[in-house]
Motif scaffolding. Structure first.
Motif: not given
Length: 549
Positions: A119-126
């Motif tokens: 997803s775009r909003d999980n803790p490792k999204a970025d």
């Protein structure tokens, strides 16, 4: 083991490719216990350190350069205890140990990416490089992967593309995210605490990209490709201005160096890959005390003939660019065609080829900086011709027949001429075939011949250890009348060493009157020469070393 902390400034490093070094359990693949069994061979060479290519947990789609757990050993290579045994044994023999660290990307099976892609909003999204598609759904720009095709892969769960500068299964980490940098430093600390002496850092110049994601310009026909680039490689159809070699990368090296400085005597060796000007980029990564320690590049890994003019120009440029940094002179790795085959087309006879091989061994240990010897180059192994049906390298399989890949330089080490699979493995079939001509160059054959290339490397490296001018001296290029000769002085407070190299297949003569009280070293490390009063005769591809009072 020597205790000086700057040992790496003039180190001789031996690269071990674990899959192909020695198989201890008969499965056809080299392993960590195999390295341990052959460690005396490496120590006998007289080198300062070994660099061990990846042995970490991996799906092996890129043979270990696609890591799924930075802190685990892949079972095909052994266990963490096996690696600790190598560390202990190497240190007992005075050898330092560098291990590969692949920090530009992970495997798509790494837990970080498994989470990031959800997803775009999980803790490792970025934690990886993600980008939205163009309005028509195509990739965000025209960047190409080094191993072929677009550098972007679609992830339907996020409705975004992720960047992969290499295989689709090797997503790029986002070095602009401080959490990623912190996690990488934690990985480094894990191995440093275990006792490793440093890291070879894979494709350091790929760590960052242009955040604006500009398209790369296409390469005009009159703009040459970088040194070492295959003429048919589509990656270099563009001028790669924005996908790597960004100035921001150099700033990100500071925390790496700060961490290394906390572990006295440790070092970093940076691979600089695919750059338009590899020497210039390499020098930027090792200038000063807040960047990396050493860098190597592809300057010597091309098939352009090694003439005196070319070598002199290369040395002069290195001396200018690396005044405050350390280059690791490297002429062979697991990623490039074998050193033995690279310039063989310019040697019309076996005698001249042998003389060239011996000359090059003397040259690479004489230049200022450190140097790296890839396993098998000390035996004079040739580039193997691997048939398509036996290829393993995804780069070669995908690019065949225009790009043959890297299998030809990764074939197993030949230890025993008459043994099954040249003594590499008891398996019926090794992971890559062993060429017949490699068996003729096996370690046991060369051990029995005091004039072999293997013995030449041993004598040279051991001799180098006793030459303070080579270990700690500067380098002064000499202007010589004969343009077939390369000459330089290596000098420190206690020694001035004259080094002359004939880069031609003809006999040349050098006036020694400009070097009064010139005393040959007396070591049997150079080709034969004869002196006539003040005139020195240097045979084809001959070498002359002498101390100057």
């Amino acid at each position: 083991m020597a205790t000086h902390t700057d040992w790496w400034r003039s180190a001789v490093i031996y690269q071990i490719y674990p899959r192909s070094f020695f198989d201890s359990n008969g499965d056809g693949i080299g392993d960590l216990p195999g390295i341990l069994q052959k460690l005396d061979y490496v120590a006998d060479l007289g080198v300062d350190a070994v660099w061990i290519s990846p042995f970490f947990q991996s799906p092996m789609k890129d043979f270990g350069y696609d890591i799924s757990d930075y802190r685990a050993v892949d079972p095909i290579f052994g266990t963490l205890d096996d690696f600790k045994a190598i560390l202990t044994a190497a240190h007992d023999r005075g050898l330092r140990v560098l291990i590969d660290q692949v920090w530009n990307h992970t495997s798509d099976e790494h837990l970080w990416f498994v989470e990031s892609r959800q997803s775009r909003d999980n803790p490792k999204a970025d934690w990886y490089v993600w980008a939205d598609p163009n309005p028509d759904g195509t990739p965000p720009n025209n960047w190409l992967a080094t191993l072929g095709g677009s550098a972007w892969a679609w992830e339907p769960r996020r409705q975004q593309y992720y960047l992969h500068n290499f295989l689709v299964s090797q997503p790029d980490l986002n070095w602009y995210n401080p959490e990623v940098v912190s996690a990488i430093l934690d990985t480094a600390r894990f191995w440093l605490e275990m006792g490793v002496d440093g890291f070879r850092l894979d494709v350091v110049n790929f760590f960052t990209h242009d955040p604006s994601l500009q398209n790369n310009p296409m390469r005009p026909a009159d703009v040459p490709r970088p040194a070492g680039a295959a003429p048919n490689d589509p990656f270099f159809s563009q001028i790669n201005l924005y996908n790597f070699c960004q100035p921001q990368t150099v700033e990100l090296l500071r925390p790496i160096r700060q961490l290394m400085d906390r572990y006295a005597g440790t070092t970093t060796l940076a691979e600089i890959s695919s750059a338009e000007d590899t020497l210039l980029v390499s020098s930027a990564y090792v200038q000063g005390r807040d960047r990396l320690h050493m860098a190597y590049n592809s300057s010597l890994m091309t098939d352009t003939p090694l003439t005196a003019h070319r070598l002199t120009g290369l040395i002069r440029r290195v001396e200018t660019l690396f005044e405050d940094g350390v280059i690791c002179w490297t002429a062979g790795t697991h990623d490039f065609p074998r050193l033995k085959s690279r310039w063989s087309q310019s040697q019309p006879t076996a005698f001249l080829q042998e003389a060239f091989d011996h000359m090059f061994a003397a040259l690479i240990i004489s230049l200022r900086g450190s140097c790296c010897i890839y396993q098998g180059d000390e035996l004079g192994l040739t580039q193997a011709d691997i048939p398509y049906e036996k290829m393993q390298d995804p780069y070669g399989i995908q690019g065949y027949p225009h790009v043959l890949g890297r299998d030809g330089s990764r074939t197993p080490m030949p230890w025993l001429k008459e043994a099954t699979n040249a003594g590499f493995t008891q398996a019926t079939v090794p992971w890559l075939p062993i060429p017949t001509d490699h068996q003729e160059q096996a370690v046991d054959v060369q051990d029995a011949d005091p004039n072999s290339l293997l013995h030449k490397y041993r004598r040279l490296i051991h001799w180098r250890q006793d030459q303070l001018a080579l270990r700690a001296g500067d380098l002064q290029l000499l202007e010589l009348a004969d343009d077939r000769l390369v000459g330089f002085l290596r000098q420190c407070e206690t020694q001035r060493l004259l080094c002359l190299f004939n880069l031609s297949p003809e006999t040349v003569y050098q006036d020694l009157s400009r070097f009064p009280r010139c005393q040959p070293t007396g070591e049997e490390v150079f080709s034969s020469d004869r002196s006539y009063h003040d005139t020195l005769e240097i045979p084809p591809y001959g070498v002359f070393f002498a101390n100057l009072d």
